[in-house]
Design an enzyme around this catalytic site. Sequence first.
Site, PDB file in Angstrom:
ATOM      1  N   ASN A 166       0.797  -1.237   0.000  1.00  0.00           N
ATOM      2  CA  ASN A 166       0.000   0.000   0.000  1.00  0.00           C
ATOM      3  C   ASN A 166       0.827   1.284   0.000  1.00  0.00           C
ATOM      4  O   ASN A 166       0.413   2.294  -0.544  1.00  0.00           O
ATOM      5  CB  ASN A 166      -1.009  -0.010   1.149  1.00  0.00           C
ATOM      6  CG  ASN A 166      -0.366  -0.193   2.497  1.00  0.00           C
ATOM      7  OD1 ASN A 166       0.813  -0.566   2.596  1.00  0.00           O
ATOM      8  ND2 ASN A 166      -1.105   0.059   3.547  1.00  0.00           N
ATOM      9  N   GLU A 263       4.321  -4.399  12.164  1.00  0.00           N
ATOM     10  CA  GLU A 263       3.287  -3.392  11.871  1.00  0.00           C
ATOM     11  C   GLU A 263       2.172  -4.106  11.131  1.00  0.00           C
ATOM     12  O   GLU A 263       2.261  -4.339   9.933  1.00  0.00           O
ATOM     13  CB  GLU A 263       3.867  -2.275  10.988  1.00  0.00           C
ATOM     14  CG  GLU A 263       4.994  -1.486  11.611  1.00  0.00           C
ATOM     15  CD  GLU A 263       4.530  -0.488  12.651  1.00  0.00           C
ATOM     16  OE1 GLU A 263       3.301  -0.374  12.876  1.00  0.00           O
ATOM     17  OE2 GLU A 263       5.392   0.153  13.261  1.00  0.00           O
ATOM     18  N   CYS A 297      -3.561   0.575   6.822  1.00  0.00           N
ATOM     19  CA  CYS A 297      -3.668  -0.246   8.027  1.00  0.00           C
ATOM     20  C   CYS A 297      -4.291   0.495   9.200  1.00  0.00           C
ATOM     21  O   CYS A 297      -4.985  -0.092  10.003  1.00  0.00           O
ATOM     22  CB  CYS A 297      -2.299  -0.748   8.414  1.00  0.00           C
ATOM     23  SG  CYS A 297      -1.152   0.620   8.605  1.00  0.00           S
ATOM     24  N   GLU A 477       7.693   2.522  14.550  1.00  0.00           N
ATOM     25  CA  GLU A 477       8.411   3.163  13.458  1.00  0.00           C
ATOM     26  C   GLU A 477       8.222   4.662  13.634  1.00  0.00           C
ATOM     27  O   GLU A 477       7.281   5.113  14.274  1.00  0.00           O
ATOM     28  CB  GLU A 477       7.842   2.696  12.108  1.00  0.00           C
ATOM     29  CG  GLU A 477       7.997   1.198  11.953  1.00  0.00           C
ATOM     30  CD  GLU A 477       7.793   0.679  10.534  1.00  0.00           C
ATOM     31  OE1 GLU A 477       6.707   0.866   9.980  1.00  0.00           O
ATOM     32  OE2 GLU A 477       8.756   0.083   9.999  1.00  0.00           O
TER      33      GLU A 477
HETATM   34  N1  LIG Z   1       0.579  -1.634  10.480  1.00  0.00           N
HETATM   35  C1  LIG Z   1       1.027  -1.189   9.329  1.00  0.00           C
HETATM   36  O1  LIG Z   1       1.874  -0.310   9.300  1.00  0.00           O
HETATM   37  C2  LIG Z   1       0.513  -1.749   8.045  1.00  0.00           C
HETATM   38  C3  LIG Z   1      -0.141  -2.948   7.973  1.00  0.00           C
HETATM   39  N2  LIG Z   1      -0.579  -3.466   6.777  1.00  0.00           N
HETATM   40  C4  LIG Z   1      -1.326  -4.714   6.739  1.00  0.00           C
HETATM   41  O2  LIG Z   1      -0.887  -5.514   5.653  1.00  0.00           O
HETATM   42  C5  LIG Z   1      -1.967  -6.225   5.064  1.00  0.00           C
HETATM   43  C6  LIG Z   1      -1.975  -6.063   3.568  1.00  0.00           C
HETATM   44  O3  LIG Z   1      -0.693  -6.292   3.042  1.00  0.00           O
HETATM   45  P1  LIG Z   1      -0.312  -7.663   2.329  1.00  0.00           P
HETATM   46  O4  LIG Z   1       0.851  -7.374   1.457  1.00  0.00           O
HETATM   47  O5  LIG Z   1      -1.521  -8.266   1.730  1.00  0.00           O
HETATM   48  O6  LIG Z   1       0.122  -8.549   3.584  1.00  0.00           O
HETATM   49  P2  LIG Z   1       0.887  -9.930   3.599  1.00  0.00           P
HETATM   50  O7  LIG Z   1       1.043 -10.275   5.020  1.00  0.00           O
HETATM   51  O8  LIG Z   1       0.253 -10.900   2.709  1.00  0.00           O
HETATM   52  O9  LIG Z   1       2.308  -9.630   2.943  1.00  0.00           O
HETATM   53  C7  LIG Z   1       3.186  -8.678   3.471  1.00  0.00           C
HETATM   54  C8  LIG Z   1       4.606  -9.013   3.054  1.00  0.00           C
HETATM   55  O10 LIG Z   1       5.033 -10.234   3.640  1.00  0.00           O
HETATM   56  C9  LIG Z   1       5.521 -11.121   2.644  1.00  0.00           C
HETATM   57  N3  LIG Z   1       5.244 -12.488   3.116  1.00  0.00           N
HETATM   58  C10 LIG Z   1       4.107 -13.198   2.943  1.00  0.00           C
HETATM   59  N4  LIG Z   1       4.209 -14.394   3.561  1.00  0.00           N
HETATM   60  C11 LIG Z   1       5.437 -14.436   4.134  1.00  0.00           C
HETATM   61  C12 LIG Z   1       6.133 -15.392   4.922  1.00  0.00           C
HETATM   62  N5  LIG Z   1       5.571 -16.566   5.255  1.00  0.00           N
HETATM   63  N6  LIG Z   1       7.368 -15.116   5.360  1.00  0.00           N
HETATM   64  C13 LIG Z   1       7.941 -13.925   5.065  1.00  0.00           C
HETATM   65  N7  LIG Z   1       7.343 -12.984   4.319  1.00  0.00           N
HETATM   66  C14 LIG Z   1       6.098 -13.228   3.863  1.00  0.00           C
HETATM   67  C15 LIG Z   1       4.791 -10.704   1.401  1.00  0.00           C
HETATM   68  O11 LIG Z   1       5.462 -11.128   0.250  1.00  0.00           O
HETATM   69  C16 LIG Z   1       4.778  -9.193   1.546  1.00  0.00           C
HETATM   70  O12 LIG Z   1       6.019  -8.625   1.177  1.00  0.00           O
HETATM   71  C17 LIG Z   1      -3.212  -5.690   5.712  1.00  0.00           C
HETATM   72  O13 LIG Z   1      -3.676  -6.619   6.647  1.00  0.00           O
HETATM   73  C18 LIG Z   1      -2.750  -4.439   6.437  1.00  0.00           C
HETATM   74  O14 LIG Z   1      -3.453  -4.161   7.583  1.00  0.00           O
HETATM   75  C19 LIG Z   1      -0.355  -2.789   5.634  1.00  0.00           C
HETATM   76  C20 LIG Z   1       0.295  -1.574   5.642  1.00  0.00           C
HETATM   77  C21 LIG Z   1       0.737  -0.955   6.862  1.00  0.00           C
HETATM   78  C1  LIG Z   2       0.607   7.453   5.866  1.00  0.00           C
HETATM   79  N1  LIG Z   2      -0.543   6.871   6.510  1.00  0.00           N
HETATM   80  C2  LIG Z   2      -0.648   7.381   7.862  1.00  0.00           C
HETATM   81  C3  LIG Z   2      -1.748   7.274   5.799  1.00  0.00           C
HETATM   82  C4  LIG Z   2      -0.511   5.402   6.508  1.00  0.00           C
HETATM   83  C5  LIG Z   2       0.728   4.806   7.112  1.00  0.00           C
HETATM   84  C6  LIG Z   2       0.586   3.369   7.512  1.00  0.00           C
HETATM   85  C7  LIG Z   2       0.479   2.402   6.396  1.00  0.00           C
HETATM   86  O1  LIG Z   2       1.534   2.050   5.819  1.00  0.00           O
HETATM   87  O2  LIG Z   2      -0.642   1.961   6.081  1.00  0.00           O
END
Ligand SMILES: NC(=O)C1=CN([C@@H]2O[C@H](COP(=O)(O)OP(=O)(O)OC[C@H]3O[C@@H](n4cnc5c(N)ncnc54)[C@H](O)[C@@H]3O)[C@@H](O)[C@H]2O)C=CC1
Ligand SMILES: C[N+](C)(C)CCCC(=O)O
Length: 503
Positions: A166, A263, A297, A477
Amino acid sequence: GGVTRRDCASATGTVTVQQPLNYRAGARVQPTDGGQLEEVFEPATGRVLCKVPCSGEKEVDLAVQSAKAAFKIWSQMSGMERCRVMLEAARIIREQRDEIATMETINNGKSIFEARVDIDISWQCLEYYAGLAGSLAGEHIQLPGGSFGYTRREPLGVCVGIGAWNYPFQIACWKSGPALACGNAMVFKPSPFTPISVVRLAEIFTEAGVPKGLFNVVQGGAATGQLLCQHPDVAKISFTGSVPTGMKIMEMAAKGIKPVTLELGGKSPLIIFSDADLENAVKGALMANFLTQGEVCCNGTRVFVERKILDTFTKEVVKRTQKIKIGDPLLEDTRMGALINRPHLNRVQGFIKQAKEQGAEVLCGGDLYVPDDPKLKNGYYMRPCVLGNCKDDMTCVKEEIFGPVMAILPFDTEEEVLERANATKFGLAGGVFTRDIQKAHRVVAALKAGMCFINNYNVSPVELPFGGYKFSGFGRENGRAAIEYYSQLKTVCVEMGDVESVF
Ligand SMILES: NC(=O)C1=CN([C@@H]2O[C@H](COP(=O)(O)OP(=O)(O)OC[C@H]3O[C@@H](n4cnc5c(N)ncnc54)[C@H](O)[C@@H]3O)[C@@H](O)[C@H]2O)C=CC1
Ligand SMILES: C[N+](C)(C)CCCC(=O)O
């Protein structure tokens, strides 16, 4: 004015990516053992931008070894020296802002307007940690008899960053900024959906003067990610992504006693009291839900509204939501682009269908959007959706949708809304709109979430630590706090007298 050649070359529907997307020892490389090819899409058109080979064990090892070699040089430099290089990287990003933002928009689908903000936050992050690099210091502690101790803040070594799709460039900066400032090296793996912009970051670091190999990129999905997490020479893992993957990462880290930053996802509450400035509260609710097509997120997707103002607030939110301009994300006046890919769009549509079946009312949007422009016909667009008549136990209120779907929930008392706001396994963020300052602080103090907003939402000053409670993860972070997570403390005890032996 007018359209420059570069603008032409980067119009929606015209770009293909030819250069290799792995980066090692200061150069773009094809992975030595690249396996399965992943198709990378342009969300705005559904076109394939390129096919990226997933890195295998050999390539992952080469990247880690290259980081290890650079670490030896970088970790020996003073903080001020590192500061200078990082400031230069920040300067180059600022200079190339529009170009990087364009790349981000083409690969992610978000509006160019937002992508530029992401890139600004990215260089600000590097600038901020450059500043901190120059002032990292330990403590000096006096002990009896003139003896003393001191502490040194030392880097961890080779850190792994694994990112979501994202905020591809920004996530890489949020991780590499504090990591490099502390003297670490990094191997970064972006999401296979968005592999492109982070390689530019790697090039910029090299151009700015980091030792070759300090910041490497390996491409791939879960298998490549696992190889990185399990590599014995990796000292730390910082992960942004979903809860289930976060759990797996933590398990792998446990086997190597590696510290992790997680995160993860969220389902954050936004509480609107009747005494709030209505105009700001409405704007806040839109900011909390519709940035990056809702794929954020920390979004405040459970909007709790005090019953007294439910109708006025809802009407206004719906009116504004319907006015959001959807379409070609590279157009200046577009405010919502395309979702990341077809399966994700279908998933979000599924949540809306289920919400209707469970009794929620679609107040606007939620349907697919087909732009008039023929080249956008196969893009992944939908209209932003506001759901009314929601109940706390509906799936759309409990689960993270990661799309442009806002759920409105009425409440009557502060006590009640806090109870409901906290009744979730997540704890990433939360927000409150009210003119009553005591109530505002009381409410955020009671919210079980890491990132709270008063009278705004989803702004992200890099000076403020960001991260979750509960299932949303741990570690932080941004802000000074992140230094803790990319360094370790060495204590040195110095004897100024004679050894008083027990023996
Ligand atoms: N808290 C935060 O800052 C953020 C959280 N998110 C969360 O991420 C999710 C969406 O992102 P996605 O890319 O679909 O998540 P995802 O968990 O499917 O993938 C994230 C990353 O992990 C890698 N990955 C997948 N399985 C793995 C494994 N077994 N071992 C190591 N690496 C692995 C993927 O290739 C990707 O680079 C949403 O649930 C969202 O809430 C997204 C952006 C910011
Ligand atoms: C920049 N912000 C605050 C809109 C999102 C940052 C967290 C994320 O990677 O989803």
